[in-house]
Design a protein around this motif. Structure first.
Motif, PDB file in Angstrom:
ATOM      1  N   LEU A 196      35.601  72.928  50.451  1.00  0.00           N
ATOM      2  CA  LEU A 196      34.775  73.796  49.725  1.00  0.00           C
ATOM      3  C   LEU A 196      34.685  73.472  48.147  1.00  0.00           C
ATOM      4  N   LEU A 197      35.681  72.896  47.544  1.00  0.00           N
ATOM      5  CA  LEU A 197      35.910  72.612  46.231  1.00  0.00           C
ATOM      6  C   LEU A 197      34.816  71.316  46.076  1.00  0.00           C
ATOM      7  N   GLN A 198      34.504  70.624  47.064  1.00  0.00           N
ATOM      8  CA  GLN A 198      33.749  69.393  46.853  1.00  0.00           C
ATOM      9  C   GLN A 198      32.254  69.752  47.131  1.00  0.00           C
ATOM     10  N   ASP A 199      32.055  70.915  47.831  1.00  0.00           N
ATOM     11  CA  ASP A 199      30.626  71.491  48.292  1.00  0.00           C
ATOM     12  C   ASP A 199      29.664  71.829  47.062  1.00  0.00           C
ATOM     13  N   PRO A 200      28.870  70.784  46.847  1.00  0.00           N
ATOM     14  CA  PRO A 200      27.784  71.134  45.831  1.00  0.00           C
ATOM     15  C   PRO A 200      27.261  72.467  45.749  1.00  0.00           C
ATOM     16  N   VAL A 201      26.935  73.219  47.040  1.00  0.00           N
ATOM     17  CA  VAL A 201      26.432  74.410  46.739  1.00  0.00           C
ATOM     18  C   VAL A 201      27.433  75.334  46.326  1.00  0.00           C
ATOM     19  N   VAL A 202      28.441  75.423  46.647  1.00  0.00           N
ATOM     20  CA  VAL A 202      29.577  76.269  45.872  1.00  0.00           C
ATOM     21  C   VAL A 202      29.740  75.779  44.655  1.00  0.00           C
ATOM     22  N   LEU A 203      29.790  74.712  44.290  1.00  0.00           N
ATOM     23  CA  LEU A 203      29.963  74.343  42.685  1.00  0.00           C
ATOM     24  C   LEU A 203      28.674  74.942  41.956  1.00  0.00           C
ATOM     25  N   ARG A 204      27.381  74.721  42.534  1.00  0.00           N
ATOM     26  CA  ARG A 204      26.445  75.624  41.938  1.00  0.00           C
ATOM     27  C   ARG A 204      26.367  76.613  41.633  1.00  0.00           C
ATOM     28  N   ARG A 205      26.561  77.392  42.835  1.00  0.00           N
ATOM     29  CA  ARG A 205      26.448  78.838  42.826  1.00  0.00           C
ATOM     30  C   ARG A 205      27.535  79.550  41.925  1.00  0.00           C
ATOM     31  N   ASN A 206      28.442  78.791  41.678  1.00  0.00           N
ATOM     32  CA  ASN A 206      29.503  79.541  40.902  1.00  0.00           C
ATOM     33  C   ASN A 206      29.640  79.023  39.454  1.00  0.00           C
ATOM     34  N   ARG A 207      28.869  77.884  39.396  1.00  0.00           N
ATOM     35  CA  ARG A 207      28.599  77.414  38.059  1.00  0.00           C
ATOM     36  C   ARG A 207      29.971  76.823  37.404  1.00  0.00           C
ATOM     37  N   ILE A 208      30.588  75.986  38.379  1.00  0.00           N
ATOM     38  CA  ILE A 208      31.792  75.411  37.912  1.00  0.00           C
ATOM     39  C   ILE A 208      31.638  74.018  37.944  1.00  0.00           C
ATOM     40  N   ALA A 209      32.840  73.404  37.282  1.00  0.00           N
ATOM     41  CA  ALA A 209      32.855  71.845  37.416  1.00  0.00           C
ATOM     42  C   ALA A 209      34.295  71.499  37.863  1.00  0.00           C
ATOM     43  N   LEU A 210      34.593  70.393  38.067  1.00  0.00           N
ATOM     44  CA  LEU A 210      35.971  69.976  38.651  1.00  0.00           C
ATOM     45  C   LEU A 210      36.360  68.809  37.728  1.00  0.00           C
ATOM     46  N   ASP A 211      37.875  69.033  37.417  1.00  0.00           N
ATOM     47  CA  ASP A 211      38.284  68.038  36.670  1.00  0.00           C
ATOM     48  C   ASP A 211      39.381  67.259  37.478  1.00  0.00           C
ATOM     49  N   TRP A 212      38.853  65.849  37.758  1.00  0.00           N
ATOM     50  CA  TRP A 212      39.803  65.194  38.677  1.00  0.00           C
ATOM     51  C   TRP A 212      40.856  64.112  38.110  1.00  0.00           C
ATOM     52  N   ASP A 213      41.049  64.485  36.946  1.00  0.00           N
ATOM     53  CA  ASP A 213      42.173  63.773  36.084  1.00  0.00           C
ATOM     54  C   ASP A 213      43.520  63.994  36.618  1.00  0.00           C
TER      55      ASP A 213
END
Length: 182
Positions: free
Chosen positions: A89-106
């Motif tokens: 779910l953290l990689q799902d573009p729909v979930v990222l867009r719906r929640n207006r979040i980004a991920l930090d993979w460092d």
């Protein structure tokens, strides 16, 4: 000579979202879900904890969905707090867009090169595969894989000794190949 490299996640990425309690912008996914049903409608959230104050935020996974329209296996995974579902779910573009979040993979991935003796022969063709959608600079991957500095990799690209069908100057999250001419 041909090599296969794989970019593998080592842990869940940090969720970038502003905390309403302490103004931090970093959350760690807890791996737990909250499911709420109201008659025939269901909501589900992935819970994330602020890395500074520990405040919980809910990331919407399902919103006012009819229970009958959801696969029973998905409901079971939500109720079981499945870690694989969290990662998916953290990689799902729909979930990222719906929640207006980004991920930090460092510091949340590693490069598996399958061995160390890379620089044999005239030309080396490397196929890079991503086990997850992890945006990484191609120059950084190549530098890490061969033990070069990033400046040296950029010099090889400019000289034409490092070539690919994709642009190597930006971030990539999809499979690609490149050739290093020695």
């Amino acid at each position: 000579m041909s090599k296969n490299w794989v970019v593998v996640p080592t842990c869940l990425p940090i969720v970038l979202r502003r905390c309403h309690a302490c103004a931090s912008e970093r959350f760690r996914a807890s791996g737990k879900f909250r499911v709420n049903a109201n008659h025939k409608l269901i909501d589900a959230w992935l819970l994330a904890l602020c890395t500074v104050c520990g405040e919980t935020t809910k990331l919407t996974v399902l919103e006012r969905m009819n229970v009958r329209s959801i696969r029973p296996e998905l409901l079971d995974l939500l109720h079981d707090n499945d870690p694989g579902l969290t990662a998916e779910l953290l990689q799902d573009p729909v979930v990222l867009r719906r929640n207006r979040i980004a991920l930090d993979w460092d510091n949340a991935w590693r490069l598996d090169t399958g061995g160390s003796d890379h620089l044999e022969g005239e030309a080396i063709e490397v196929s890079v595969r991503f086990a997850a959608r992890i945006p990484v600079r191609a120059v950084r991957l190549i530098a890490e894989g061969f033990g070069f500095s990033r400046a040296e990799v950029e010099r090889l690209i400019i000289e034409g000794n490092l070539v690919s069908t994709v642009r190597l100057s930006g971030k990539l999250s999809g499979d690609f190949t490149f050739t290093l001419k020695r």
